[in-house]
Scaffold this motif. Structure first.
Motif, mmCIF file in Angstrom:
data_model
loop_
_atom_site.group_PDB
_atom_site.id
_atom_site.type_symbol
_atom_site.label_atom_id
_atom_site.label_comp_id
_atom_site.label_asym_id
_atom_site.label_seq_id
_atom_site.Cartn_x
_atom_site.Cartn_y
_atom_site.Cartn_z
ATOM 1 N N THR A 70 5.790 7.961 -2.036
ATOM 2 C CA THR A 70 5.321 8.406 -0.951
ATOM 3 C C THR A 70 4.690 9.961 -1.435
ATOM 4 O OG1 THR A 70 6.972 7.651 0.494
ATOM 5 C CG2 THR A 70 5.806 9.728 1.207
ATOM 6 N N VAL A 71 5.401 10.385 -2.476
ATOM 7 C CA VAL A 71 4.700 11.857 -3.158
ATOM 8 C C VAL A 71 4.068 11.900 -4.196
ATOM 9 C CG1 VAL A 71 5.154 14.273 -3.503
ATOM 10 C CG2 VAL A 71 6.396 13.237 -1.545
ATOM 11 N N LEU A 72 4.577 11.070 -4.949
ATOM 12 C CA LEU A 72 4.166 11.398 -6.794
ATOM 13 C C LEU A 72 2.905 10.501 -7.043
ATOM 14 C CD1 LEU A 72 7.527 11.756 -8.758
ATOM 15 C CD2 LEU A 72 5.984 13.535 -7.398
ATOM 16 N N TRP A 73 3.066 9.236 -6.742
ATOM 17 C CA TRP A 73 2.028 8.172 -6.947
ATOM 18 C C TRP A 73 0.807 8.402 -6.397
ATOM 19 C CZ3 TRP A 73 5.105 8.521 -10.556
ATOM 20 C CH2 TRP A 73 6.366 7.934 -10.994
ATOM 21 N N PRO A 74 0.650 8.822 -5.241
ATOM 22 C CA PRO A 74 -0.797 9.318 -4.690
ATOM 23 C C PRO A 74 -1.321 10.439 -5.367
ATOM 24 C CG PRO A 74 1.076 8.682 -2.747
ATOM 25 C CD PRO A 74 1.840 8.803 -3.986
ATOM 26 N N LEU A 75 -0.376 11.287 -5.537
ATOM 27 C CA LEU A 75 -0.899 12.428 -6.404
ATOM 28 C C LEU A 75 -1.368 11.806 -7.820
ATOM 29 C CD1 LEU A 75 -1.105 15.604 -6.275
ATOM 30 C CD2 LEU A 75 1.187 15.568 -7.170
ATOM 31 N N LEU A 76 -0.592 11.070 -8.216
ATOM 32 C CA LEU A 76 -1.159 10.631 -9.793
ATOM 33 C C LEU A 76 -2.210 9.835 -9.540
ATOM 34 C CD1 LEU A 76 -0.083 10.816 -12.977
ATOM 35 C CD2 LEU A 76 1.002 8.911 -12.437
ATOM 36 N N ARG A 77 -2.562 9.096 -8.645
ATOM 37 C CA ARG A 77 -3.702 8.517 -8.678
ATOM 38 C C ARG A 77 -4.987 9.423 -8.408
ATOM 39 N NH1 ARG A 77 -0.108 4.594 -6.172
ATOM 40 N NH2 ARG A 77 -0.605 5.465 -3.894
ATOM 41 N N ARG A 78 -4.717 10.441 -7.879
ATOM 42 C CA ARG A 78 -5.700 11.532 -7.690
ATOM 43 C C ARG A 78 -6.094 12.119 -8.857
ATOM 44 N NH1 ARG A 78 -6.022 16.694 -6.033
ATOM 45 N NH2 ARG A 78 -3.845 16.731 -5.424
ATOM 46 N N ILE A 79 -5.149 12.616 -9.903
ATOM 47 C CA ILE A 79 -5.399 13.405 -10.873
ATOM 48 C C ILE A 79 -5.895 12.542 -12.266
ATOM 49 C CG2 ILE A 79 -4.116 15.195 -9.938
ATOM 50 C CD1 ILE A 79 -2.178 14.654 -11.989
ATOM 51 N N ALA A 80 -5.017 11.536 -12.406
ATOM 52 C CA ALA A 80 -5.405 10.831 -13.726
ATOM 53 C C ALA A 80 -6.178 9.773 -13.659
ATOM 54 C CB ALA A 80 -3.900 10.324 -13.842
ATOM 55 N N PRO A 81 -7.274 9.586 -14.444
ATOM 56 C CA PRO A 81 -8.128 8.349 -14.545
ATOM 57 C C PRO A 81 -7.394 7.022 -14.747
ATOM 58 C CG PRO A 81 -8.923 10.072 -16.165
ATOM 59 C CD PRO A 81 -7.509 10.455 -15.776
ATOM 60 N N ASP A 82 -6.408 6.847 -15.208
ATOM 61 C CA ASP A 82 -5.795 5.673 -15.275
ATOM 62 C C ASP A 82 -4.551 5.712 -14.269
ATOM 63 O OD1 ASP A 82 -4.452 7.709 -16.594
ATOM 64 O OD2 ASP A 82 -3.601 6.432 -18.329
ATOM 65 N N GLY A 83 -4.530 6.676 -13.168
ATOM 66 C CA GLY A 83 -3.602 6.585 -12.385
ATOM 67 C C GLY A 83 -3.334 5.311 -11.612
ATOM 68 N N PRO A 168 12.520 -5.397 0.894
ATOM 69 C CA PRO A 168 11.416 -5.826 -0.277
ATOM 70 C C PRO A 168 10.244 -6.002 0.788
ATOM 71 C CG PRO A 168 13.507 -7.052 -0.447
ATOM 72 C CD PRO A 168 13.608 -6.351 0.592
ATOM 73 N N GLY A 169 10.123 -6.144 2.138
ATOM 74 C CA GLY A 169 9.066 -6.063 2.892
ATOM 75 C C GLY A 169 8.394 -4.744 3.377
ATOM 76 N N VAL A 170 9.196 -3.826 2.782
ATOM 77 C CA VAL A 170 8.335 -2.653 3.171
ATOM 78 C C VAL A 170 7.158 -2.519 2.181
ATOM 79 C CG1 VAL A 170 8.591 0.120 3.285
ATOM 80 C CG2 VAL A 170 10.276 -1.622 4.439
ATOM 81 N N PRO A 171 5.923 -1.824 2.436
ATOM 82 C CA PRO A 171 5.000 -1.656 1.471
ATOM 83 C C PRO A 171 5.191 -0.470 0.553
ATOM 84 C CG PRO A 171 4.083 -1.723 3.643
ATOM 85 C CD PRO A 171 5.549 -1.794 3.929
ATOM 86 N N ARG A 172 4.634 -0.666 -0.506
ATOM 87 C CA ARG A 172 4.965 0.416 -1.647
ATOM 88 C C ARG A 172 4.118 1.514 -1.559
ATOM 89 N NH1 ARG A 172 8.590 -2.330 -2.287
ATOM 90 N NH2 ARG A 172 9.470 -0.337 -1.895
ATOM 91 N N ARG A 173 3.204 1.638 -0.568
ATOM 92 C CA ARG A 173 2.249 2.550 -0.380
ATOM 93 C C ARG A 173 2.196 3.329 0.754
ATOM 94 N NH1 ARG A 173 -2.786 2.002 -4.719
ATOM 95 N NH2 ARG A 173 -1.774 1.292 -6.493
ATOM 96 N N PRO A 174 2.084 4.820 0.995
ATOM 97 C CA PRO A 174 1.835 5.649 2.446
ATOM 98 C C PRO A 174 0.454 5.230 2.879
ATOM 99 C CG PRO A 174 1.559 6.932 0.392
ATOM 100 C CD PRO A 174 1.952 5.724 -0.106
ATOM 101 N N PRO A 175 0.226 5.270 4.033
ATOM 102 C CA PRO A 175 1.232 5.802 5.255
ATOM 103 C C PRO A 175 2.404 4.591 5.576
ATOM 104 C CG PRO A 175 -0.631 5.417 6.184
ATOM 105 C CD PRO A 175 -1.001 4.971 5.080
ATOM 106 N N TRP A 176 2.019 3.512 5.305
ATOM 107 C CA TRP A 176 2.842 2.346 5.700
ATOM 108 C C TRP A 176 4.248 2.217 5.184
ATOM 109 C CZ3 TRP A 176 1.125 1.308 10.283
ATOM 110 C CH2 TRP A 176 -0.254 1.436 10.492
ATOM 111 N N ASN A 177 4.405 2.683 3.926
ATOM 112 C CA ASN A 177 5.831 2.559 3.315
ATOM 113 C C ASN A 177 6.364 3.711 4.609
ATOM 114 O OD1 ASN A 177 4.765 4.950 2.368
ATOM 115 N ND2 ASN A 177 6.080 5.112 0.801
#
Length: 228
Positions: A70-83, A168-177
């Motif tokens: 919810t918090v870290l991986w969206p941030l990492l996708r924004r800041i890292a080219p290989d996020g 297992p059926g809950v999505p891995r990414r926000p906002p739907w997680n």
């Protein structure tokens, strides 16, 4: 792929932004998980304790991972080219852990249970290594200490509302997680607190938890948007 920064595993608190930084919070959780997994595998535990330790592991694994997603991986996708590549790999690890632990929870008497638990522990340890060696160092490179502490506070707030059981059926990414997962956390946490309560008490507690879940969804979604 961009060369990874230095693993956070061997750095002290000052190098990681202080005790309240997201990096120290993550590493403390990882160390707790490692200690609990080692304890569960010990051969000299008294009767009943392996199940109690297993329950603690499950609760920590899922609240920790949900807050990351919810918090870290969206941030990492924004800041890292290989996020995107890095977070997709870890999300796949989280999904595999989710599915395996769900199978273990559904099959308490299956003779394969002990082997499945060892497999789950191997997946968790691999996930920890990927995070500490590849993903989390990028946050240290990108942000100063103050930002790392703010992200840590947001992660902790989301973790307090997170599911503690496999879904297992809950999505891995926000906002739907958050939309799908946080309401389930009210039920998870009440089961964790009072597994032996009577039906009437459970119904009353679940009703109260459901009312609180709406506000928890807002907390989780806002944290994801603010830091992602």
């Amino acid at each position: 792929m961009t060369a990874p920064a230095v693993s956070i595993s061997g750095l002290d608190a000052d190098a990681l932004g202080g005790d309240d930084s997201i990096l120290m919070r993550q590493r403390r959780d990882h160390a707790r998980l490692d200690a609990m997994m080692n304890r569960h595998l010990s051969e000299d535990l008294p009767p009943g304790e392996p199940d109690a330790v297993w329950s603690d592991i499950v609760q920590l694994v899922f609240s920790h991972a949900f807050a990351e997603e919810t918090v870290l991986w969206p941030l990492l996708r924004r800041i890292a080219p290989d996020g995107e590549e890095l977070t997709r790999r870890v999300e796949e690890e989280h999904q595999a852990i989710n599915e395996l632990i769900a199978r273990i929870e559904r099959s308490p008497d299956d003779p394969r249970r002990a082997e499945w638990i060892r497999q789950a522990f191997a997946l968790i340890r691999q996930d920890i290594r990927d995070e500490e060696d590849e993903l989390l160092p990028r946050l240290r490179t990108a942000f100063g200490d103050r930002k790392l502490r703010r992200v840590g506070a947001a992660w902790e707030a989301v973790r307090a509302t997170a599911p503690t059981r496999p879904h297992p059926g809950v999505p891995r990414r926000p906002p739907w997680n958050a939309v799908r997962g946080v309401p389930l956390s009210a039920f998870d946490r009440l089961r964790d607190l009072a597994p032996g309560g009577g039906p009437a008490a459970r119904r009353a507690s679940l009703a109260a938890g459901a009312l609180a879940a709406g506000g928890a969804v807002v907390v989780a979604v806002r944290a994801a948007r603010r830091h992602g």
